[in-house]
Design an enzyme around this catalytic site. Structure first.
Site, PDB file in Angstrom:
ATOM      1  N   ASP A  37       0.821  -1.206   0.000  1.00  0.00           N
ATOM      2  CA  ASP A  37       0.000   0.000   0.000  1.00  0.00           C
ATOM      3  C   ASP A  37       0.862   1.266   0.000  1.00  0.00           C
ATOM      4  O   ASP A  37       1.983   1.258   0.503  1.00  0.00           O
ATOM      5  CB  ASP A  37      -0.884  -0.037   1.260  1.00  0.00           C
ATOM      6  N   HIS A  54       2.881   3.594  -8.948  1.00  0.00           N
ATOM      7  CA  HIS A  54       2.725   2.173  -9.271  1.00  0.00           C
ATOM      8  C   HIS A  54       3.975   1.634  -9.966  1.00  0.00           C
ATOM      9  O   HIS A  54       4.412   0.519  -9.708  1.00  0.00           O
ATOM     10  CB  HIS A  54       1.489   1.955 -10.157  1.00  0.00           C
ATOM     11  N   LEU A 148      10.906 -20.706  -4.760  1.00  0.00           N
ATOM     12  CA  LEU A 148       9.921 -19.766  -4.207  1.00  0.00           C
ATOM     13  C   LEU A 148       8.610 -19.784  -4.990  1.00  0.00           C
ATOM     14  O   LEU A 148       8.617 -19.700  -6.218  1.00  0.00           O
ATOM     15  CB  LEU A 148      10.499 -18.335  -4.239  1.00  0.00           C
TER      16      LEU A 148
HETATM   17  C1  V0D Z   1       0.896  -1.730  -8.548  1.00  0.00           C
HETATM   18  C2  V0D Z   1       2.631  -2.201  -6.128  1.00  0.00           C
HETATM   19  C3  V0D Z   1       3.627  -6.491 -10.296  1.00  0.00           C
HETATM   20  C4  V0D Z   1       1.156  -2.417  -6.070  1.00  0.00           C
HETATM   21  C5  V0D Z   1       3.348  -3.061  -7.095  1.00  0.00           C
HETATM   22  C6  V0D Z   1      -2.515  -5.598 -12.009  1.00  0.00           C
HETATM   23  C7  V0D Z   1       0.307  -1.787  -7.178  1.00  0.00           C
HETATM   24  C8  V0D Z   1       3.137  -2.662  -8.538  1.00  0.00           C
HETATM   25  C9  V0D Z   1       2.483  -7.083 -10.783  1.00  0.00           C
HETATM   26  C10 V0D Z   1       2.366  -8.421 -11.354  1.00  0.00           C
HETATM   27  C11 V0D Z   1       1.266  -3.975  -9.595  1.00  0.00           C
HETATM   28  C12 V0D Z   1       1.157  -9.126 -11.292  1.00  0.00           C
HETATM   29  C13 V0D Z   1       1.047 -10.408 -11.813  1.00  0.00           C
HETATM   30  C14 V0D Z   1       2.131 -11.001 -12.384  1.00  0.00           C
HETATM   31  C15 V0D Z   1       3.329 -10.332 -12.476  1.00  0.00           C
HETATM   32  C16 V0D Z   1       3.447  -9.035 -11.965  1.00  0.00           C
HETATM   33  C17 V0D Z   1       1.465  -6.143 -10.563  1.00  0.00           C
HETATM   34  C18 V0D Z   1      -0.612  -5.157 -10.484  1.00  0.00           C
HETATM   35  C19 V0D Z   1      -0.086  -4.042  -9.881  1.00  0.00           C
HETATM   36  C20 V0D Z   1      -2.079  -5.179 -10.723  1.00  0.00           C
HETATM   37  F1  V0D Z   1       2.023 -12.247 -12.891  1.00  0.00           F
HETATM   38  N1  V0D Z   1       3.356  -5.289  -9.805  1.00  0.00           N
HETATM   39  N2  V0D Z   1       2.040  -5.052  -9.965  1.00  0.00           N
HETATM   40  N3  V0D Z   1       0.145  -6.213 -10.833  1.00  0.00           N
HETATM   41  N4  V0D Z   1       1.776  -2.823  -8.966  1.00  0.00           N
END
Ligand code: V0D
Length: 257
Positions: A37, A54, A148
């Site tokens: 968050d 993000h 992991l």
């Molecule tokens: C934004 C902080 C990696 C939180 C981290 C779709 C919010 C960066 C992924 C990710 C997000 C998801 C699945 C996967 C590989 C990578 C990701 C989202 C948001 C939402 F197989 N970061 N990340 N997915 N943020």
């Protein structure tokens, strides 16, 4: 600070027999779940658009995944997108849905090389095609890996997960495959999206919010919680080490009773 990490070594089955790792010693948490968050707030504080937060948050995901693998945590669950996040502005949702592709286009070869198994938890139906394709490719490409487990909670909500489980159980009862009397915790657990994972030992939430926000309500029943005011883009390996050291301290305390 970093020397702390060397003390956590030896947790996965291959390194030390599990009977030497009782909770009173050095046990590092086997399953860590993180609510990532504070990305929007981080950007706002810097006068940047939310998506910049993000993007920065994604870099931190990368660092923490590496560290979790290095210290031999078994499962890392990351709350990336909740069922409530659809309410955000469309431009932001569209950007978020591109992050899995971005992340994987850079990191998938490394994840494969590092024996990481990518998994997803959540309802995949509402995800855009391009997002779904990217994540399913990663799941497929890493399914034989036994290092992991990197479990992304995507479009996940705990109450939805429980309702879905209850419906599946009810269907089995209607079909005569299950008696109402035999429904117990184990039966419910078998129908959750975490059916083959242990419960998290440690929950980390960044950004100063002290609540669960519909995240793994069932699975976190006995977990240790660790909260920090640090915003996710500012979260470092050192903060991660601190959370784990605190977990170890608590485990030793209980062990001493
Ligand atoms: C934004 C902080 C990696 C939180 C981290 C779709 C919010 C960066 C992924 C990710 C997000 C998801 C699945 C996967 C590989 C990578 C990701 C989202 C948001 C939402 F197989 N970061 N990340 N997915 N943020």
């Amino acid at each position: 600070m970093l020397e702390k990490f060397s003390k956590w070594k030896a947790n996965r089955a291959e390194s030390v027999p599990s009977y030497t790792m009782d909770a009173a010693t050095q046990a590092i948490p086997k399953h860590v779940a993180i609510i990532m968050d504070g990305n929007g707030r981080w950007a706002k504080q810097k006068g940047l658009p939310r998506i910049a937060g993000h993007r920065e948050g994604m870099k931190v995901v990368n660092k923490i995944v590496r560290k979790a693998n290095e210290v031999k945590i078994d499962v890392l669950t990351l709350y990336a997108f909740s069922t409530e996040n659809w309410k955000r502005p469309k431009t932001e949702v569209d950007y978020l849905m591109k992050l899995p592709e971005r992340f994987l286009s850079m990191e998938l070869p490394k994840l494969i090389e590092e024996n990481v198994q990518v998994r997803l938890m959540g309802s995949l139906e509402n995800l855009p095609d391009h997002t779904l394709r990217a994540v399913m490719t990663a799941v497929e490409a890493t399914k034989e890996n036994d290092g992991l487990i990197l479990n992304f909670a995507l479009n996940y909500g705990s109450r939805y997960e429980m309702i879905k489980a209850i419906k599946e159980i009810a269907t089995k009862v209607e079909a005569g495959l299950l008696n109402t009397e035999s429904i117990n915790e184990e039966v419910l657990e078998q129908h959750l999206m975490t059916s083959d994972l242990r419960d998290p030992d440690l929950l980390i939430r960044t950004s100063g919010e002290i609540r669960l926000s519909n995240f793994m309500l069932w699975q976190l029943a006995y977990s240790e919680f660790w909260f920090t005011d640090v915003l996710w883009p500012d979260f470092t390996e050192q903060h991660f080490a601190e959370a784990i050291a605190e977990y170890q301290k608590r485990a030793r305390r209980y062990g001493g009773v």
